[in-house]
Design an enzyme around this catalytic site. Structure first.
Site, PDB file in Angstrom:
ATOM      1  N   ALA A 159      -9.593 -10.304  -0.532  1.00  0.00           N
ATOM      2  CA  ALA A 159     -10.931 -10.902  -0.474  1.00  0.00           C
ATOM      3  C   ALA A 159     -10.929 -12.119   0.450  1.00  0.00           C
ATOM      4  CB  ALA A 159     -11.389 -11.300  -1.871  1.00  0.00           C
ATOM      5  N   CYS A 198      -0.715  -5.788   7.449  1.00  0.00           N
ATOM      6  CA  CYS A 198      -0.712  -4.463   8.072  1.00  0.00           C
ATOM      7  C   CYS A 198       0.363  -3.573   7.433  1.00  0.00           C
ATOM      8  CB  CYS A 198      -0.401  -4.576   9.558  1.00  0.00           C
ATOM      9  SG  CYS A 198      -1.648  -5.414  10.527  1.00  0.00           S
ATOM     10  N   GLU A 235       2.587  -1.717   8.918  1.00  0.00           N
ATOM     11  CA  GLU A 235       3.896  -1.807   9.576  1.00  0.00           C
ATOM     12  C   GLU A 235       4.686  -2.995   9.049  1.00  0.00           C
ATOM     13  OE1 GLU A 235       0.876  -1.506  10.936  1.00  0.00           O
ATOM     14  OE2 GLU A 235       0.985  -0.788  13.006  1.00  0.00           O
TER      15      GLU A 235
HETATM   16  N1  THU Z   1      -3.992  -2.356  10.488  1.00  0.00           N
HETATM   17  C1  THU Z   1      -2.725  -1.959  10.192  1.00  0.00           C
HETATM   18  O1  THU Z   1      -2.315  -1.932   9.026  1.00  0.00           O
HETATM   19  N2  THU Z   1      -1.933  -1.564  11.220  1.00  0.00           N
HETATM   20  C2  THU Z   1      -2.333  -1.442  12.518  1.00  0.00           C
HETATM   21  O2  THU Z   1      -1.549  -0.982  13.344  1.00  0.00           O
HETATM   22  C3  THU Z   1      -3.680  -1.862  12.905  1.00  0.00           C
HETATM   23  C4  THU Z   1      -4.511  -2.452  11.845  1.00  0.00           C
HETATM   24  C5  THU Z   1      -4.879  -2.714   9.380  1.00  0.00           C
HETATM   25  C6  THU Z   1      -5.205  -4.161   9.213  1.00  0.00           C
HETATM   26  C7  THU Z   1      -6.513  -4.075   8.441  1.00  0.00           C
HETATM   27  O3  THU Z   1      -6.225  -3.895   7.065  1.00  0.00           O
HETATM   28  C8  THU Z   1      -7.159  -2.791   8.940  1.00  0.00           C
HETATM   29  O4  THU Z   1      -6.108  -2.057   9.543  1.00  0.00           O
HETATM   30  C9  THU Z   1      -8.257  -3.027   9.974  1.00  0.00           C
HETATM   31  O5  THU Z   1      -7.845  -3.860  10.982  1.00  0.00           O
END
Ligand code: THU
Length: 142
Positions: free
Chosen positions: A52, A59, A61
């Site tokens: 939130a 991410c 990765e």
């Molecule tokens: N996101 C990832 O987890 N990995 C990526 O390679 C690009 C973006 C996620 C971050 C966020 O939770 C959502 O995707 C939108 O940006």
């Protein structure tokens, strides 16, 4: 670094798409999964986990790499990344590229589409001329 067999690549890509199922992304609704394979063949997965307080989200990765390190793994062969995008390969954000680079430049990133086709690049190709751990300690003495 020995490369993955076609069967191992298919498995890793499948595992990244399975990991995507666990994504917690109520804000972006953009599901991402990652599957990381270590030099000794362990697979660690991760998904994006949002919050939130938006800027605290992580991410997929980075989540997978942090999980791996916390379980004692720091040598990586490859990572596969999955999203629901049909027409575009998912590419890691700049922060994740830097995080990958911490663990070496010479390993592979499999960027997939929803249909599980993929494009492969090395960490070096995704983040050329990078700043890394070697640079620390290289400063001139004053
Ligand atoms: N996101 C990832 O987890 N990995 C990526 O390679 C690009 C973006 C996620 C971050 C966020 O939770 C959502 O995707 C939108 O940006």
């Amino acid at each position: 670094m020995a490369s993955l067999s076609p069967e191992q690549i298919k498995q890793l890509v499948d595992q990244s798409h399975q990991a995507k199922e666990k994504a917690y992304c109520p804000y972006s609704k953009f599901r991402v999964g990652a599957a990381l394979i270590t030099e000794d063949g362990h697979v660690i997965t991760g998904c994006n986990v949002e919050n939130a307080c938006y800027n605290l989200g992580i991410c997929a990765e980075r989540n997978a790499m942090a999980k791996a390190v916390s379980e004692g793994h720091k040598s990586f062969k490859a990572i596969a990344v999955a999203s629901d995008m049909a027409d575009q390969f998912i590419t890691p954000c700049g922060g994740c590229r830097q995080f990958m680079r911490e663990f070496g430049c010479n390993w592979d990133v499999y960027m997939t589409k929803a249909d599980r086709t993929y494009d492969k690049m090395t960490v070096e190709a995704l983040l050329p001329v990078s700043f890394g751990p070697d640079a620390l300690g290289q400063t001139a003495s004053k």
